[in-house]
Design an enzyme around this catalytic site. Structure first.
Site, mmCIF file in Angstrom:
data_model
loop_
_atom_site.group_PDB
_atom_site.id
_atom_site.type_symbol
_atom_site.label_atom_id
_atom_site.label_comp_id
_atom_site.label_asym_id
_atom_site.label_seq_id
_atom_site.Cartn_x
_atom_site.Cartn_y
_atom_site.Cartn_z
ATOM 1 N N ASN A 34 -45.399 34.630 14.084
ATOM 2 C CA ASN A 34 -44.314 35.608 13.866
ATOM 3 C C ASN A 34 -43.430 35.210 12.677
ATOM 4 O OD1 ASN A 34 -42.891 33.450 14.796
ATOM 5 N ND2 ASN A 34 -41.947 34.499 16.539
ATOM 6 N N ASN A 36 -41.704 32.624 12.189
ATOM 7 C CA ASN A 36 -40.603 31.694 12.476
ATOM 8 C C ASN A 36 -41.045 30.275 12.094
ATOM 9 O OD1 ASN A 36 -39.478 33.941 13.560
ATOM 10 N ND2 ASN A 36 -38.939 33.033 15.512
ATOM 11 N N HIS A 127 -29.427 25.645 -14.805
ATOM 12 C CA HIS A 127 -29.486 26.655 -15.873
ATOM 13 C C HIS A 127 -28.154 26.702 -16.632
ATOM 14 C CE1 HIS A 127 -30.522 30.245 -17.980
ATOM 15 N NE2 HIS A 127 -29.615 30.960 -17.368
ATOM 16 N N ASP A 167 -32.467 30.595 -27.257
ATOM 17 C CA ASP A 167 -31.396 31.584 -27.106
ATOM 18 C C ASP A 167 -30.053 30.854 -27.155
ATOM 19 O OD1 ASP A 167 -30.971 30.472 -24.533
ATOM 20 O OD2 ASP A 167 -32.367 31.892 -23.625
ATOM 21 N N LYS A 190 -31.930 35.816 -28.809
ATOM 22 C CA LYS A 190 -32.929 36.493 -27.966
ATOM 23 C C LYS A 190 -32.282 37.676 -27.278
ATOM 24 C CE LYS A 190 -33.944 34.796 -23.644
ATOM 25 N NZ LYS A 190 -34.433 33.787 -22.697
ATOM 26 N N ARG A 192 -32.867 40.544 -24.102
ATOM 27 C CA ARG A 192 -33.636 40.902 -22.920
ATOM 28 C C ARG A 192 -32.906 42.074 -22.305
ATOM 29 N NH1 ARG A 192 -36.942 37.305 -19.753
ATOM 30 N NH2 ARG A 192 -35.979 35.339 -20.213
ATOM 31 N N ASP A 217 -35.575 24.075 -23.603
ATOM 32 C CA ASP A 217 -34.998 25.027 -22.661
ATOM 33 C C ASP A 217 -34.883 24.347 -21.307
ATOM 34 O OD1 ASP A 217 -33.941 27.443 -21.877
ATOM 35 O OD2 ASP A 217 -35.642 28.649 -22.562
HETATM 36 C C1 R5P Z 1 -33.094 31.821 -19.565
HETATM 37 O O1 R5P Z 1 -32.073 31.982 -20.211
HETATM 38 C C2 R5P Z 1 -33.773 30.495 -19.407
HETATM 39 O O2 R5P Z 1 -33.111 29.473 -20.072
HETATM 40 C C3 R5P Z 1 -35.197 30.583 -19.880
HETATM 41 O O3 R5P Z 1 -35.221 30.893 -21.250
HETATM 42 C C4 R5P Z 1 -35.925 31.632 -19.100
HETATM 43 O O4 R5P Z 1 -35.837 31.313 -17.736
HETATM 44 C C5 R5P Z 1 -37.375 31.726 -19.472
HETATM 45 O O5 R5P Z 1 -37.945 32.793 -18.770
HETATM 46 P P1 R5P Z 1 -39.368 33.356 -19.219
HETATM 47 O O6 R5P Z 1 -40.272 32.174 -19.338
HETATM 48 O O7 R5P Z 1 -39.753 34.299 -18.095
HETATM 49 O O8 R5P Z 1 -39.157 34.088 -20.510
#
Ligand code: R5P
Length: 307
Positions: A34, A36, A127, A167, A190, A192, A217
């Protein structure tokens, strides 16, 4: 000190225990038909200093719930102190209210961990660093940047290297790499749109022509940002492109994108279970997390680790 492994990444928890010279704590997790989850701590933890290692790996929300249930079980079994190590923090990108009527889920997770009984938290390369402020209990943020920078330094001649932030959000991180590697810095702009996972590089500040570029990153998810930045840099005359990214999430089309892209190599860590790909160089963060755990247990400074 006892270290328990949640089921998200037993390999990393095992390597941390090996580094510490101990065996992982005994635990049984059952998933019923289920859906759980039952977690049974299979050894005495009364008055013990307990650590739990659980990362954000699929199925992410299941692993969060399993962690909460484990915390509740440990507190109920009278553990003296429970510290949770979350190398890749769940819902880490949901750290702001950048649209109306949405949840700041990273903060919600912080509240849930404390409510379930966590006394301390260890996180790695969030992040955005401010997310550390979501915790009302002590939280140590460790970083794998020196581990990655060292590996890059050994593999690539730094003379022609330029560090690139894909970015504006990664600019501070890029500064740290540039300082550690003694190189120049460039920043991409960048864009999005909404929940679209496709990222578009539109402008660059800095010189990359004839240089070996290193994109840095906090995480690579679907690989869209990485592949777009790679193409953009090659279009601007970069000689080669590599990347150093702490959390190699690599979900959805990421591996296929990596194969097709001109990116030479991706340096990443085992903060999440590592994917297999010839372009991946996976460095272990087990020694870093093990040392952090040992220092917390002994009441020593964690900050000294960076010195
Ligand atoms: C976003 O600002 C993070 O620092 C990465 O650039 C982001 O998570 C990368 O995501 P993806 O690989 O889907 O482009």
């Amino acid at each position: 000190m006892i270290v328990f492994a949640g089921s998200s990444h037993p390999g990393l928890a095992g390597a941390i225990c090996t580094h510490l010279g101990i065996r992982p704590g005994a635990l049984r997790t059952v998933r019923f038909s289920n859906e759980n989850i039952k977690v049974k701590v299979d050894q005495n933890v009364r008055d013990q200093d307990v650590f739990v290692v659980q990362t954000s790996a699929p199925p992410v929300s299941d692993h969060v719930l399993e962690l909460l249930i484990l915390l509740d079980a440990l507190k109920g079994a009278s553990a003296k102190r429970v510290t949770v190590a979350l190398p890749y923090y769940p819902y880490v990108r949901s750290d702001k209210k950048d649209e109306p009527r949405i949840s700041i889920t990273a903060r919600l997770i912080a509240d849930l961990l404390a409510a379930a009984g966590a006394d301390r938290i260890i996180v790695m390369d969030l992040h955005s660093p401010q997310t550390q402020g979501f915790f009302r209990i002590p939280a140590d943020q460790v970083t794998a940047v020196p581990v990655l920078a060292r590996a890059v330094k050994e593999a690539v001649p730094t003379g022609s290297l330029v560090v690139v932030a894909p970015d504006a959000g990664a600019a501070k991180l890029a500064e740290r790499y540039a300082r550690l590697l003694g190189t120049d810095l460039a920043i991409l702009e960048k864009q999005r749109h909404g929940d679209d996972e496709r990222a578009v590089a539109v402008r660059i500040v800095g010189e990359v022509g004839g240089r070996d570029a290193l994109i840095v990153d906090d995480e690579v998810s679907t690989g869209g940002t990485l592949v777009e930045a790679t193409d953009f840099l090659l279009g601007k005359g970069a000689k080669s492109v590599r990347a150093a990214i702490v959390h190699g999430v690599l979900c959805g089309p990421a591996l296929e994108r990596l194969t097709k892209s001109a990116l030479v190599e991706l340096f990443t860590t085992d903060s999440v279970p590592a994917r297999a790909h010839p372009k991946l160089r996976v460095l272990s963060v087990a020694p870093l997390l093990g040392d952090t755990i040992r220092r917390i247990h002994e009441g020593r400074s964690v900050a000294e680790l960076w010195d």
